[in-house]
Design a protein around this motif. Structure first.
Motif, short mmCIF file in Angstrom:
data_model
loop_
_atom_site.label_atom_id
_atom_site.label_comp_id
_atom_site.label_asym_id
_atom_site.label_seq_id
_atom_site.Cartn_x
_atom_site.Cartn_y
_atom_site.Cartn_z
N LEU A 1 86.23 52.16 -41.88
CA LEU A 1 86.47 51.70 -40.51
C LEU A 1 85.15 51.56 -39.77
O LEU A 1 84.46 52.56 -39.53
N PRO A 2 84.75 50.35 -39.39
CA PRO A 2 83.50 50.19 -38.63
C PRO A 2 83.64 50.84 -37.26
O PRO A 2 84.59 50.56 -36.53
N CYS B 1 81.88 42.73 -37.36
CA CYS B 1 82.62 43.90 -37.83
C CYS B 1 82.84 44.96 -36.76
O CYS B 1 83.84 45.69 -36.81
N HIS B 2 81.90 45.09 -35.81
CA HIS B 2 81.94 46.20 -34.86
C HIS B 2 82.41 45.71 -33.49
O HIS B 2 81.99 44.66 -33.01
N SER B 3 83.24 46.51 -32.86
CA SER B 3 83.73 46.22 -31.51
C SER B 3 82.87 46.95 -30.48
O SER B 3 82.11 47.86 -30.81
N MET B 4 83.01 46.51 -29.22
CA MET B 4 82.42 47.21 -28.07
C MET B 4 83.46 47.18 -26.95
O MET B 4 83.33 46.45 -25.96
N ASP C 1 86.75 40.20 -18.42
CA ASP C 1 87.25 40.60 -19.75
C ASP C 1 86.26 41.52 -20.44
O ASP C 1 85.05 41.46 -20.20
N TYR C 2 86.81 42.34 -21.33
CA TYR C 2 85.97 43.19 -22.17
C TYR C 2 85.70 42.47 -23.50
O TYR C 2 86.43 41.56 -23.90
N MET C 3 84.65 42.90 -24.17
CA MET C 3 84.27 42.27 -25.42
C MET C 3 85.43 42.33 -26.42
O MET C 3 86.01 43.40 -26.64
N PRO C 4 85.79 41.21 -27.01
CA PRO C 4 86.92 41.22 -27.94
C PRO C 4 86.57 41.92 -29.25
O PRO C 4 85.42 41.89 -29.72
N SER C 5 87.55 42.55 -29.85
CA SER C 5 87.36 43.21 -31.13
C SER C 5 87.50 42.20 -32.26
O SER C 5 88.33 41.28 -32.18
N PRO C 6 86.72 42.33 -33.32
CA PRO C 6 86.85 41.38 -34.42
C PRO C 6 88.13 41.54 -35.23
O PRO C 6 88.49 40.64 -36.01
N TYR C 7 88.82 42.68 -35.05
CA TYR C 7 90.05 42.92 -35.79
C TYR C 7 91.15 43.30 -34.80
O TYR C 7 90.90 43.94 -33.78
N PRO C 8 92.41 42.94 -35.13
CA PRO C 8 93.50 43.27 -34.21
C PRO C 8 93.82 44.75 -34.13
O PRO C 8 94.33 45.23 -33.11
N ALA D 1 90.90 46.38 -39.79
CA ALA D 1 89.47 46.61 -39.94
C ALA D 1 89.16 47.30 -41.26
O ALA D 1 88.20 46.95 -41.97
N LYS D 2 89.97 48.29 -41.63
CA LYS D 2 89.75 48.97 -42.91
C LYS D 2 90.00 48.04 -44.08
O LYS D 2 89.26 48.06 -45.08
N ALA D 3 91.04 47.22 -43.98
CA ALA D 3 91.34 46.29 -45.07
C ALA D 3 90.23 45.28 -45.28
O ALA D 3 89.96 44.86 -46.41
N GLY D 4 89.55 44.90 -44.21
CA GLY D 4 88.48 43.92 -44.32
C GLY D 4 87.13 44.52 -44.69
O GLY D 4 86.16 43.77 -44.87
N ASN D 5 87.04 45.85 -44.78
CA ASN D 5 85.76 46.50 -45.09
C ASN D 5 85.89 47.52 -46.20
O ASN D 5 85.21 48.55 -46.20
#
Length: 310
Positions: A174-175, A105-108, A154-161, A166-170
């Motif tokens: 917003l995580p 759920c969380h990006s970095m 590369d940077y860590m990929p986000s779980p949502y585009p 992200a809001k729709a999936g949680n």
């Protein structure tokens, strides 16, 4: 005539002598009075400043006491000391917790794979970890975006585009991005640990909104994120027992490192600065005493010239 002149001259010398004594005594008393007055002003200013600081601190504590969340339990983190470093074994385990639990759920977005090299993993290990993730790249020759295995740069990929996905999936929440989370929350490390381990059943008579979970360490007491950490939820690569508190401690230490990657280097530099500047301060003080000794210890006296004999 000569005796009269001598008597007058002696009287004038006596008057001058007594006037000098009076002036010196009055100047000494005035200097003493001004010194005591200055000391009184300094003491009064110090007491007023201490009172203002004490009042501000007490007021801040009163504001915190009336807040809408529980007080954080302070923990003895290994990096709290002025010359203490992060536990890099714990940072490595915390990265495993993030990848297997939090990354869903969380990006970095501010953390790249290359940042892990030499800190938690070897270069070969990081390349293998990066290759497991699919990174959106492009466009290609036809103008289309494509997926490829990750690389060190590369940077860590986000779980949502995007944020809306992200809001729709949680459930509309917003995580937050976790790259700088320990700096973005007051008392960040203690806050994260208490939050992750602080889920409880809601007290009797307390009603919350549907889809929220009770956690007294979150502002308002209700949070959209469900409890995420459980005993033996994952298996650590180093064989450490994965209890709930161990998982929370390790991921918190990892997030501390991700927010302050220069943490250990900064403390190493502080040690060097102390070792360099302390002797320099001692030498500078000694040089100052030597240079000013002659000026501060000398005595300048002014004598009235002797009258010429007639």
């Amino acid at each position: 005539m000569t005796s009269t002149l001598i008597h007058r001259t002696a009287r004038q010398h006596q008057q001058i002598f007594f006037s000098i004594l009076r002036n010196s005594s009055s100047s000494a008393s005035s200097q003493t009075a001004s010194r005591w007055k200055r000391l009184a002003y300094q003491i009064s200013g110090g007491l007023l400043t201490a009172g203002a600081v004490g009042y501000a601190w007490a007021y801040s504590q009163a504001v915190h006491a009336s807040g809408n969340k529980a007080h954080l339990v302070p923990l003895p983190w290994s990096f709290n000391g002025p010359f203490d470093s992060l536990d890099h074994a714990s940072v490595r385990r915390g990265f495993e917790v993030y990848k297997q639990v939090c990354a869903a759920c969380h990006s970095m977005k501010f953390l790249a794979y290359r940042h892990l090299v030499g800190v938690t993993h070897t270069e070969a290990e990081v390349k293998a970890i990066a290759a497991q993730d699919q990174i959106t790249d492009g466009p290609d020759d036809q103008g289309n975006m494509f997926q490829r295995p990750g690389k060190l740069t590369d940077y860590m990929p986000s779980p949502y585009p995007n944020d809306k996905a992200a809001k729709a999936g949680n459930g509309g929440a917003l995580p937050p991005d976790l790259s700088l989370i320990t700096l973005g929350r007051e008392d960040g490390c203690n806050y994260i640990f208490n939050l992750l381990t602080g889920y409880q059943d809601q007290p009797a008579g307390v009603k919350g909104e549907p889809g929220l979970h009770y956690n007294p360490y979150f502002s308002g007491g209700w949070i959209a994120m469900a409890k995420q950490l459980y005993d033996d939820q994952i298996e650590y690569s180093d064989g450490t027992k994965a209890t709930e508190s161990q998982l929370a401690k390790d991921v918190t230490e990892f997030l501390k490192w991700s927010a302050e990657r220069d943490h250990d280097d900064r403390k190493k530099l502080a040690i060097k600065a102390v070792l360099i500047f302390v002797p320099l301060v001692v030498l500078s003080y000694h040089w100052k005493r030597v240079k000013w000794a002659s000026l501060k210890s000398r005595k300048i006296a002014f004598y009235r010239p002797k009258p010429k004999n007639d």
